[in-house]
Design a protein around this motif. Sequence first.
Motif, PDB file in Angstrom:
ATOM      1  N   VAL A  20      21.755  70.982  25.644  1.00  0.00           N
ATOM      2  CA  VAL A  20      22.865  71.619  24.919  1.00  0.00           C
ATOM      3  C   VAL A  20      22.344  72.226  23.618  1.00  0.00           C
ATOM      4  CG1 VAL A  20      25.061  71.243  23.723  1.00  0.00           C
ATOM      5  CG2 VAL A  20      24.625  70.097  25.910  1.00  0.00           C
ATOM      6  N   TYR A  29      27.184  79.204  19.306  1.00  0.00           N
ATOM      7  CA  TYR A  29      28.301  78.476  19.908  1.00  0.00           C
ATOM      8  C   TYR A  29      29.151  79.379  20.791  1.00  0.00           C
ATOM      9  CZ  TYR A  29      32.401  75.562  20.497  1.00  0.00           C
ATOM     10  OH  TYR A  29      33.428  74.832  21.048  1.00  0.00           O
ATOM     11  N   LEU A  32      27.509  80.075  24.130  1.00  0.00           N
ATOM     12  CA  LEU A  32      27.081  78.911  24.909  1.00  0.00           C
ATOM     13  C   LEU A  32      28.079  78.688  26.033  1.00  0.00           C
ATOM     14  CD1 LEU A  32      25.617  75.604  23.869  1.00  0.00           C
ATOM     15  CD2 LEU A  32      27.776  75.512  25.088  1.00  0.00           C
ATOM     16  N   THR A  33      27.553  78.476  27.235  1.00  0.00           N
ATOM     17  CA  THR A  33      28.417  78.152  28.375  1.00  0.00           C
ATOM     18  C   THR A  33      27.937  76.853  29.005  1.00  0.00           C
ATOM     19  OG1 THR A  33      27.066  79.328  30.005  1.00  0.00           O
ATOM     20  CG2 THR A  33      28.812  80.604  28.886  1.00  0.00           C
ATOM     21  N   VAL A  34      28.865  76.157  29.614  1.00  0.00           N
ATOM     22  CA  VAL A  34      28.508  74.939  30.336  1.00  0.00           C
ATOM     23  C   VAL A  34      27.587  75.300  31.494  1.00  0.00           C
ATOM     24  CG1 VAL A  34      29.408  73.000  31.673  1.00  0.00           C
ATOM     25  CG2 VAL A  34      30.553  73.697  29.569  1.00  0.00           C
ATOM     26  N   LYS A  45      28.270  70.630  36.866  1.00  0.00           N
ATOM     27  CA  LYS A  45      29.411  70.836  35.964  1.00  0.00           C
ATOM     28  C   LYS A  45      30.318  69.613  35.978  1.00  0.00           C
ATOM     29  CE  LYS A  45      30.724  75.596  35.413  1.00  0.00           C
ATOM     30  NZ  LYS A  45      31.594  76.663  35.925  1.00  0.00           N
ATOM     31  N   TYR A  49      31.689  67.742  32.734  1.00  0.00           N
ATOM     32  CA  TYR A  49      33.124  67.696  32.415  1.00  0.00           C
ATOM     33  C   TYR A  49      33.741  66.313  32.570  1.00  0.00           C
ATOM     34  CZ  TYR A  49      33.497  72.711  31.712  1.00  0.00           C
ATOM     35  OH  TYR A  49      33.365  73.985  31.229  1.00  0.00           O
ATOM     36  N   SER A  54      35.454  69.326  27.154  1.00  0.00           N
ATOM     37  CA  SER A  54      35.474  70.672  26.585  1.00  0.00           C
ATOM     38  C   SER A  54      34.099  71.019  26.019  1.00  0.00           C
ATOM     39  CB  SER A  54      36.516  70.769  25.472  1.00  0.00           C
ATOM     40  OG  SER A  54      36.099  70.018  24.340  1.00  0.00           O
ATOM     41  N   LYS A  55      33.899  72.296  25.827  1.00  0.00           N
ATOM     42  CA  LYS A  55      32.647  72.760  25.224  1.00  0.00           C
ATOM     43  C   LYS A  55      32.485  72.175  23.822  1.00  0.00           C
ATOM     44  CE  LYS A  55      31.920  77.149  23.626  1.00  0.00           C
ATOM     45  NZ  LYS A  55      31.575  78.597  23.678  1.00  0.00           N
ATOM     46  N   LEU A  58      31.303  68.625  24.040  1.00  0.00           N
ATOM     47  CA  LEU A  58      29.913  68.602  24.495  1.00  0.00           C
ATOM     48  C   LEU A  58      28.952  68.958  23.362  1.00  0.00           C
ATOM     49  CD1 LEU A  58      27.815  68.393  26.791  1.00  0.00           C
ATOM     50  CD2 LEU A  58      28.308  70.804  27.290  1.00  0.00           C
ATOM     51  N   VAL A  59      29.246  70.003  22.629  1.00  0.00           N
ATOM     52  CA  VAL A  59      28.382  70.437  21.529  1.00  0.00           C
ATOM     53  C   VAL A  59      28.340  69.380  20.434  1.00  0.00           C
ATOM     54  CG1 VAL A  59      28.168  72.122  19.650  1.00  0.00           C
ATOM     55  CG2 VAL A  59      28.543  72.895  22.007  1.00  0.00           C
TER      56      VAL A  59
END
Length: 188
Positions: A20, A29, A32-34, A45, A49, A54-55, A58-59
């Motif tokens: 990540v 940010y 950035l995609t999952v 994924k 998840y 959520s992104k 995760l970040v």
Amino acid sequence: MSVMPFRGGAAREAELLGAVLEVLRETGYDRLTVDAVVARARASKQTVYRRWPSKAELVVAAFVNAVSGGPAVPDTGSLRGDLLALMDVLLDELDELGDVIAGLLGELRRNAELAAAMEQHYIGARRRSLLAVFERARARGEVSPEADVELLWQAGPAIVFFRALVSGEPVDRALARRIVDRVVLPLL
């Protein structure tokens, strides 16, 4: 962030969270995609998840993991010693993740979900640590009962982040001592 155990274990979780940060450093940010994270980490994924819905979560999990989860409340026996110990933690975090912090700062104003996650999992932990230090020092008579600790807990980090991320002036242990000795302690 959920406390559900990660299926691949702690090492696999750390690997994914490291991916990540790599993608975050490359894309920022917003971009950035999952999908990019799971491709880099060779994960699914569903795995991501299930743990981080959520992104933003995760970040922030990756960020917090990289800074070892949060500062312990130091107990050196003196307010000055405790403040210097916390400033050392802050400087280490800045050395490790200054580029990530700089990238996330602008996003915090635009993204309420990211701001809430950072507040809950990073900023709030730092606030609680400093307030615990101040309260213990107040009990020892080192902090005035009138001191506005709710405002002062931000003084050191504000100066450090401004210098490092805005003005570009050097940030080092000597600066941390000056902040503690010439700003925070006199105001307490």
